[in-house]
Design an enzyme around this catalytic site. Sequence first.
Site, PDB file in Angstrom:
ATOM      1  N   ASN A   1      -9.652   1.038   9.470  1.00  0.00           N
ATOM      2  CA  ASN A   1      -8.793   0.755  10.602  1.00  0.00           C
ATOM      3  C   ASN A   1      -9.316   1.426  11.871  1.00  0.00           C
ATOM      4  O   ASN A   1      -9.836   0.785  12.778  1.00  0.00           O
ATOM      5  CB  ASN A   1      -7.358   1.182  10.306  1.00  0.00           C
ATOM      6  CG  ASN A   1      -6.378   0.827  11.422  1.00  0.00           C
ATOM      7  OD1 ASN A   1      -5.203   1.166  11.351  1.00  0.00           O
ATOM      8  ND2 ASN A   1      -6.800   0.141  12.470  1.00  0.00           N
ATOM      9  N   THR A   2      -9.221   2.758  11.931  1.00  0.00           N
ATOM     10  CA  THR A   2      -9.517   3.486  13.170  1.00  0.00           C
ATOM     11  C   THR A   2     -10.907   3.169  13.714  1.00  0.00           C
ATOM     12  O   THR A   2     -11.075   2.946  14.921  1.00  0.00           O
ATOM     13  CB  THR A   2      -9.374   4.998  12.938  1.00  0.00           C
ATOM     14  OG1 THR A   2      -8.030   5.289  12.541  1.00  0.00           O
ATOM     15  CG2 THR A   2      -9.703   5.777  14.198  1.00  0.00           C
TER      16      THR A   2
ATOM     17  N   ALA B   1      -9.625   5.320   4.024  1.00  0.00           N
ATOM     18  CA  ALA B   1      -9.441   6.417   4.986  1.00  0.00           C
ATOM     19  C   ALA B   1     -10.723   7.206   5.214  1.00  0.00           C
ATOM     20  O   ALA B   1     -11.459   7.527   4.278  1.00  0.00           O
ATOM     21  CB  ALA B   1      -8.320   7.387   4.569  1.00  0.00           C
ATOM     22  N   GLY B   2     -10.968   7.505   6.493  1.00  0.00           N
ATOM     23  CA  GLY B   2     -12.047   8.393   6.888  1.00  0.00           C
ATOM     24  C   GLY B   2     -13.386   7.738   7.163  1.00  0.00           C
ATOM     25  O   GLY B   2     -14.315   8.409   7.611  1.00  0.00           O
TER      26      GLY B   2
ATOM     27  N   GLY C   1      -8.206   8.735   9.734  1.00  0.00           N
ATOM     28  CA  GLY C   1      -8.538   8.771  11.147  1.00  0.00           C
ATOM     29  C   GLY C   1      -9.604   9.770  11.553  1.00  0.00           C
ATOM     30  O   GLY C   1      -9.912   9.891  12.744  1.00  0.00           O
TER      31      GLY C   1
ATOM     32  N   LYS D   1       0.875  -1.165   0.000  1.00  0.00           N
ATOM     33  CA  LYS D   1       0.000   0.000   0.000  1.00  0.00           C
ATOM     34  C   LYS D   1       0.914   1.218   0.000  1.00  0.00           C
ATOM     35  O   LYS D   1       1.627   1.475   0.972  1.00  0.00           O
ATOM     36  CB  LYS D   1      -0.908   0.015   1.223  1.00  0.00           C
ATOM     37  CG  LYS D   1      -1.828   1.236   1.261  1.00  0.00           C
ATOM     38  CD  LYS D   1      -2.553   1.347   2.597  1.00  0.00           C
ATOM     39  CE  LYS D   1      -3.328   2.660   2.645  1.00  0.00           C
ATOM     40  NZ  LYS D   1      -3.877   2.937   3.999  1.00  0.00           N
TER      41      LYS D   1
END
Length: 255
Positions: A206-207, A184-185, A158, A97
């Site tokens: 992830n987050t 992301a986001g 995040g 990535k």
Amino acid sequence: MTTLDFKIAGYTIRSRLLMGTGKFSSHSVMADAIVAGGSHIVTAALRRVDLQQPKDAFLDAIAVNDTILLTNTSGARTAAEAIRLARLGGSKSPWVKLEVTPEPNHLLPDTIETVAAAAVLVKEGFIVLPYIHADPVACKRLEDVGCPAVMPLGAPIGTNRGLATRDQLRIIVDQSSVPVIVDAGLGAPSHASEAMEMGADAVLVNTAIATARDPVAMARAFKWAVDAGRLAYVSGVAGERLMAAASSPLTGFLR
């Protein structure tokens, strides 16, 4: 293949939910979340992996679902740094990535350096999945240099803000001939489902999972949301209307 499978670089990927591995409270919680989410591709920052050891506790925790390790170049500020990190991780996995984020406060990708690094790494045989702005032009350039998928952001890393870039993402999905993975986001399962309903091939989260009160249950929720969004897309989501339309006939039923 089923509607829940897709292909990247000729490989059949069994899950449309890709997962990151940062911020988990322990390796065991991370491993349980990966299983609950059913993820087949799991990304890990190269700085978290001990490349000198034949066995690594972190990598062992990831390898619970016959997973593909997608090493990432998190922390790289230039193309040269990203290329060096990717080469270091090549002994563990050819999947990378590609992240080039020169400014640490917003972690937005540098388009010029990302395209430059991708061109080099593709020629060296890496399977390059680039993290990039939701920029249709940049995504086509990355496709042109040989990236087998593109990973436009939904919102900054995040932030949990969801699809702040939805209009651009729709253009990218419409014009891309490689898989589009929204990265992301995404802060809630509904965000992931929306991305899938608009035609994205997969999402990376992830987050939102790792920092949930119950990461394992949240991973399961994201899995169901991704699967539901994909099934809705292939089934044909009904378009919006300005005027009401009755679902039952208004004439003929009182005779």
